[in-house]
Write a protein that holds these residues in place. Structure first.
Motif, PDB file in Angstrom:
ATOM      1  N   ALA A 115       0.828  -1.209   0.000  1.00 63.38           N
ATOM      2  CA  ALA A 115       0.000   0.000   0.000  1.00 63.38           C
ATOM      3  C   ALA A 115       0.859   1.254   0.000  1.00 63.38           C
ATOM      4  CB  ALA A 115      -0.929  -0.016   1.215  1.00 63.38           C
ATOM      5  N   ALA A 116       1.933   1.238   0.788  1.00 60.11           N
ATOM      6  CA  ALA A 116       2.829   2.401   0.813  1.00 60.11           C
ATOM      7  C   ALA A 116       3.528   2.582  -0.532  1.00 60.11           C
ATOM      8  CB  ALA A 116       3.863   2.230   1.925  1.00 60.11           C
ATOM      9  N   LEU A 117       3.932   1.484  -1.159  1.00 60.92           N
ATOM     10  CA  LEU A 117       4.552   1.589  -2.479  1.00 60.92           C
ATOM     11  C   LEU A 117       3.577   2.137  -3.513  1.00 60.92           C
ATOM     12  CD1 LEU A 117       6.565  -1.770  -2.585  1.00 60.92           C
ATOM     13  CD2 LEU A 117       7.482   0.534  -2.286  1.00 60.92           C
ATOM     14  N   ALA A 118       2.326   1.727  -3.430  1.00 63.13           N
ATOM     15  CA  ALA A 118       1.335   2.217  -4.380  1.00 63.13           C
ATOM     16  C   ALA A 118       1.094   3.705  -4.224  1.00 63.13           C
ATOM     17  CB  ALA A 118       0.027   1.438  -4.200  1.00 63.13           C
ATOM     18  N   ARG A 119       1.102   4.196  -2.992  1.00 62.32           N
ATOM     19  CA  ARG A 119       0.858   5.621  -2.758  1.00 62.32           C
ATOM     20  C   ARG A 119       2.052   6.478  -3.184  1.00 62.32           C
ATOM     21  NH1 ARG A 119      -0.960   3.678   2.211  1.00 62.32           N
ATOM     22  NH2 ARG A 119       1.009   4.393   3.136  1.00 62.32           N
ATOM     23  N   THR A 120       3.254   6.022  -2.862  1.00 64.22           N
ATOM     24  CA  THR A 120       4.439   6.873  -3.017  1.00 64.22           C
ATOM     25  C   THR A 120       5.087   6.746  -4.388  1.00 64.22           C
ATOM     26  OG1 THR A 120       4.820   6.603  -0.644  1.00 64.22           O
ATOM     27  CG2 THR A 120       6.633   7.493  -1.946  1.00 64.22           C
ATOM     28  N   MET A 121       5.059   5.558  -4.968  1.00 63.79           N
ATOM     29  CA  MET A 121       5.857   5.310  -6.165  1.00 63.79           C
ATOM     30  C   MET A 121       5.064   5.406  -7.462  1.00 63.79           C
ATOM     31  SD  MET A 121       8.202   2.134  -4.869  1.00 63.79           S
ATOM     32  CE  MET A 121       8.887   1.995  -6.506  1.00 63.79           C
ATOM     33  N   HIS A 122       3.803   5.753  -7.374  1.00 61.59           N
ATOM     34  CA  HIS A 122       3.004   5.788  -8.605  1.00 61.59           C
ATOM     35  C   HIS A 122       3.549   6.813  -9.597  1.00 61.59           C
ATOM     36  CE1 HIS A 122      -1.020   6.780 -10.742  1.00 61.59           C
ATOM     37  NE2 HIS A 122      -0.360   5.824 -11.401  1.00 61.59           N
ATOM     38  N   ALA A 125      16.309   8.302 -10.861  1.00 62.17           N
ATOM     39  CA  ALA A 125      16.761   8.717  -9.529  1.00 62.17           C
ATOM     40  C   ALA A 125      15.577   9.001  -8.623  1.00 62.17           C
ATOM     41  CB  ALA A 125      17.645   9.960  -9.649  1.00 62.17           C
ATOM     42  N   TRP A 126      14.538   9.624  -9.166  1.00 67.73           N
ATOM     43  CA  TRP A 126      13.314   9.870  -8.395  1.00 67.73           C
ATOM     44  C   TRP A 126      12.688   8.554  -7.940  1.00 67.73           C
ATOM     45  CZ3 TRP A 126       8.240  12.281 -10.782  1.00 67.73           C
ATOM     46  CH2 TRP A 126       7.337  12.570  -9.739  1.00 67.73           C
ATOM     47  N   LEU A 127      12.667   7.575  -8.813  1.00 65.20           N
ATOM     48  CA  LEU A 127      12.082   6.276  -8.465  1.00 65.20           C
ATOM     49  C   LEU A 127      12.891   5.577  -7.375  1.00 65.20           C
ATOM     50  CD1 LEU A 127      10.013   4.045  -9.055  1.00 65.20           C
ATOM     51  CD2 LEU A 127      11.542   3.218 -10.853  1.00 65.20           C
ATOM     52  N   VAL A 128      14.210   5.579  -7.522  1.00 64.23           N
ATOM     53  CA  VAL A 128      15.057   4.933  -6.502  1.00 64.23           C
ATOM     54  C   VAL A 128      14.916   5.639  -5.158  1.00 64.23           C
ATOM     55  CG1 VAL A 128      17.442   4.445  -5.861  1.00 64.23           C
ATOM     56  CG2 VAL A 128      16.686   4.054  -8.206  1.00 64.23           C
ATOM     57  N   GLY A 129      14.929   6.975  -5.182  1.00 66.01           N
ATOM     58  CA  GLY A 129      14.769   7.719  -3.935  1.00 66.01           C
ATOM     59  C   GLY A 129      13.432   7.461  -3.272  1.00 66.01           C
ATOM     60  N   SER A 130      12.362   7.385  -4.065  1.00 63.70           N
ATOM     61  CA  SER A 130      11.037   7.115  -3.495  1.00 63.70           C
ATOM     62  C   SER A 130      10.985   5.729  -2.871  1.00 63.70           C
ATOM     63  CB  SER A 130       9.972   7.243  -4.579  1.00 63.70           C
ATOM     64  OG  SER A 130       9.962   8.547  -5.126  1.00 63.70           O
ATOM     65  N   THR A 131      11.606   4.751  -3.540  1.00 67.62           N
ATOM     66  CA  THR A 131      11.618   3.396  -2.987  1.00 67.62           C
ATOM     67  C   THR A 131      12.339   3.343  -1.651  1.00 67.62           C
ATOM     68  OG1 THR A 131      11.635   2.529  -5.245  1.00 67.62           O
ATOM     69  CG2 THR A 131      12.205   1.006  -3.471  1.00 67.62           C
ATOM     70  N   VAL A 182      21.407  11.196   4.205  1.00 68.34           N
ATOM     71  CA  VAL A 182      22.583  10.792   3.419  1.00 68.34           C
ATOM     72  C   VAL A 182      22.154  10.192   2.088  1.00 68.34           C
ATOM     73  CG1 VAL A 182      24.586   9.264   3.381  1.00 68.34           C
ATOM     74  CG2 VAL A 182      23.986  10.461   5.476  1.00 68.34           C
ATOM     75  N   THR A 183      21.082   9.392   2.116  1.00 64.16           N
ATOM     76  CA  THR A 183      20.603   8.762   0.887  1.00 64.16           C
ATOM     77  C   THR A 183      20.157   9.803  -0.136  1.00 64.16           C
ATOM     78  OG1 THR A 183      19.891   6.802   2.109  1.00 64.16           O
ATOM     79  CG2 THR A 183      18.901   7.178  -0.043  1.00 64.16           C
ATOM     80  N   VAL A 184      19.376  10.765   0.313  1.00 66.34           N
ATOM     81  CA  VAL A 184      18.902  11.808  -0.601  1.00 66.34           C
ATOM     82  C   VAL A 184      20.073  12.590  -1.178  1.00 66.34           C
ATOM     83  CG1 VAL A 184      17.560  13.935  -0.748  1.00 66.34           C
ATOM     84  CG2 VAL A 184      16.654  11.975   0.508  1.00 66.34           C
ATOM     85  N   ALA A 185      21.019  12.956  -0.308  1.00 63.96           N
ATOM     86  CA  ALA A 185      22.182  13.707  -0.791  1.00 63.96           C
ATOM     87  C   ALA A 185      22.997  12.880  -1.779  1.00 63.96           C
ATOM     88  CB  ALA A 185      23.043  14.135   0.394  1.00 63.96           C
ATOM     89  N   ILE A 230      21.953  10.370  -3.701  1.00 67.42           N
ATOM     90  CA  ILE A 230      21.219  10.195  -4.953  1.00 67.42           C
ATOM     91  C   ILE A 230      21.310  11.456  -5.806  1.00 67.42           C
ATOM     92  CG2 ILE A 230      18.904   9.920  -5.920  1.00 67.42           C
ATOM     93  CD1 ILE A 230      18.287   7.990  -3.674  1.00 67.42           C
ATOM     94  N   VAL A 231      21.169  12.608  -5.176  1.00 63.55           N
ATOM     95  CA  VAL A 231      21.252  13.864  -5.931  1.00 63.55           C
ATOM     96  C   VAL A 231      22.639  14.031  -6.542  1.00 63.55           C
ATOM     97  CG1 VAL A 231      21.197  16.376  -5.716  1.00 63.55           C
ATOM     98  CG2 VAL A 231      19.434  14.987  -4.601  1.00 63.55           C
ATOM     99  N   VAL A 232      23.676  13.776  -5.743  1.00 64.02           N
ATOM    100  CA  VAL A 232      25.042  13.943  -6.250  1.00 64.02           C
ATOM    101  C   VAL A 232      25.324  12.960  -7.382  1.00 64.02           C
ATOM    102  CG1 VAL A 232      27.478  13.747  -5.644  1.00 64.02           C
ATOM    103  CG2 VAL A 232      25.902  14.907  -4.092  1.00 64.02           C
ATOM    104  N   LEU A 233      24.948  11.706  -7.206  1.00 62.74           N
ATOM    105  CA  LEU A 233      25.190  10.711  -8.252  1.00 62.74           C
ATOM    106  C   LEU A 233      24.390  11.015  -9.515  1.00 62.74           C
ATOM    107  CD1 LEU A 233      25.274   7.399  -6.168  1.00 62.74           C
ATOM    108  CD2 LEU A 233      27.194   8.613  -7.198  1.00 62.74           C
ATOM    109  N   THR A 234      23.160  11.460  -9.340  1.00 64.78           N
ATOM    110  CA  THR A 234      22.336  11.782 -10.502  1.00 64.78           C
ATOM    111  C   THR A 234      22.943  12.927 -11.307  1.00 64.78           C
ATOM    112  OG1 THR A 234      20.354  11.067  -9.319  1.00 64.78           O
ATOM    113  CG2 THR A 234      20.035  12.463 -11.257  1.00 64.78           C
ATOM    114  N   VAL A 235      23.343  13.979 -10.597  1.00 67.15           N
ATOM    115  CA  VAL A 235      23.978  15.106 -11.292  1.00 67.15           C
ATOM    116  C   VAL A 235      25.260  14.656 -11.966  1.00 67.15           C
ATOM    117  CG1 VAL A 235      25.036  17.375 -10.970  1.00 67.15           C
ATOM    118  CG2 VAL A 235      22.919  16.815  -9.783  1.00 67.15           C
ATOM    119  N   GLY A 236      26.046  13.800 -11.301  1.00 67.58           N
ATOM    120  CA  GLY A 236      27.281  13.313 -11.899  1.00 67.58           C
ATOM    121  C   GLY A 236      27.040  12.487 -13.146  1.00 67.58           C
ATOM    122  N   VAL A 237      26.048  11.594 -13.091  1.00 68.64           N
ATOM    123  CA  VAL A 237      25.745  10.772 -14.270  1.00 68.64           C
ATOM    124  C   VAL A 237      25.224  11.630 -15.407  1.00 68.64           C
ATOM    125  CG1 VAL A 237      24.252   8.931 -15.131  1.00 68.64           C
ATOM    126  CG2 VAL A 237      25.342   8.705 -12.902  1.00 68.64           C
TER     127      VAL A 237
END
Length: 389
Positions: free
Chosen positions: A40-47, A89-95, A130-133, A135-142
């Motif tokens: 249920a949480a995945l359905a709400r957040t990751m849609h 990156a948005w999907l991974v962060g939401s998960t 730390v995870t959010v930071a 993900i943002v850094v890696l996403t910008v780098g990629v």
């Protein structure tokens, strides 16, 4: 012109298929979520992030495969690649955020014995930041690495040993120093969220721990903002590090003539009648006897710091009221001795008691021991030669 039409049809078709696929998956996950909270949480957040990722990926592949050569094709494909990276990156962060929220929901902090829950909450919250930071850094780098010029520059920097020195130099700065201090606090159990602490002579609770600063909620609802490095470099009091139960004191000054046992019995009665007391410590002791009064210290215990504060105030109030009502003679008093008239120094009789010249009244003279001590501290007595007539 035909290539452009083909590209548009491919994009529309791929986007439509992706949306239908995502909605079917979302419906299935919602059905499963009726029995499993995680689904249920995945359905709400990751849609939304799932929809964006699948749709952009489908459109990008459709353009690559079905669209022919058209003006600006490389630029459109590059933009679609960047959007796909951001959506992924948005999907991974939401998960990851969903998993962290589930962990926080499992370990509740609004229960009496919440030491382990507060530790896990502190670590999860810090990992989230730390995870959010990261993900943002890696996403910008990629995303930057998709540009050929920046890719060549990045490869040369990564291949050089100068990167290590750059990282070390940045880590020495105050900002990253606070980040490392925040990670140290999260996993060293020095402080946790909801810990009761005394810092800068202020009593409060840890409200929030970030990578760079800590928010302390003062008892009067003020907020004290401190850098995380403060808690790794300066001493502070943590009242709830091992358990939430704490001890506190309430002190009362009374006269020397006060009988102690009745006051001790009254303290026991007050504690037993209060629901703030945790039935562990209730002690009355005399901790001082100076300046014409004796100091009574009531030592009591409670389940947490908030209850202890109210219990201390209650004990102090009840003891003061009981002493005034039942032992008014115990109220502190000032004593003085008055004489009718003072004699002049010439009219006073000299004291010639039996112990006026006693050795017991002297330290550095009189007796062998006193004379020896006097020589040590005052030096030998000079001998004056007798005058010859």
């Amino acid at each position: 012109m035909s290539s452009v039409v083909t590209a548009l049809l491919a994009v529309v078709g791929a986007a439509g298929a992706a949306i239908v696929f995502v909605e079917i998956v979302h419906w299935i996950v919602k059905r499963v979520g009726r029995r499993y909270p995680l689904a249920a949480a995945l359905a709400r957040t990751m849609h939304r992030p799932f929809l964006a990722t699948v749709t952009l990926t489908a459109v990008q592949q459709a353009v690559r495969i079905w669209a022919g050569d058209f003006p600006g094709r490389s630029g459109v494909v590059h933009v679609l690649v960047l959007l796909c990276i951001a959506a992924a990156a948005w999907l991974v962060g939401s998960t990851l955020l969903v998993l962290e929220d589930m962990a926080l929901a499992r370990w509740r902090t609004d229960v009496p014995d919440n030491l382990k829950s507060r530790r896990i909450k502190t670590q999860v919250v810090m990992l989230r930041r730390v995870t959010v930071a990261a993900i943002v850094v890696l996403t910008v780098g990629v995303m930057l690495m998709t540009f050929p010029d920046i890719r060549a520059l990045g490869a040369s920097v990564l291949a050089s040993a100068g990167l290590i020195s750059v990282v070390a130099a940045l880590a020495a700065q105050s900002t990253l120093g606070n980040v490392f201090a925040g990670l140290q606090l999260a996993f060293s159990d020095a402080i946790r969220v909801d810990d009761v602490v005394v810092v800068e002579q202020e009593w409060g609770r840890i409200e929030e721990i970030t990578l760079t600063y800590v928010v302390v909620q003062i008892w009067d609802d003020r907020r004290l903002i401190l850098p995380t490095s403060y808690f790794t470099t300066k001493p502070f009091q943590n009242w709830t590090r091992t358990s939430s139960a704490v001890l506190g004191t309430a002190e009362v000054d009374v006269d020397w003539a006060t009988p102690i046992e009745p006051v001790r019995a009254e303290l026991q009665r007050v504690c037993e009648e209060s629901d703030l007391w945790n039935r562990k410590v209730c002690v009355l002791q005399v901790t001082g006897a100076t300046d014409g009064v004796i100091r009574l210290r009531a030592l009591v215990s409670a389940n947490d710091a908030a209850a202890l504060w109210d219990l201390r105030c209650l004990v102090r109030e009840r003891l003061v009221g009981w002493i005034w009502q039942h032992q008014r003679a115990a109220v502190p008093r000032m004593r003085a001795e008055l004489e009718k008239a003072a004699l002049a120094p010439s009219q006073r009789e000299p004291h010639h008691g039996p112990d006026a010249d006693s050795d017991a009244a002297r330290v550095f003279s009189g007796g062998l021991d006193g004379d020896a001590r006097g020589v040590v501290f005052g030096g030998p007595v000079p001998v004056v030669p007798e005058s010859q007539d």
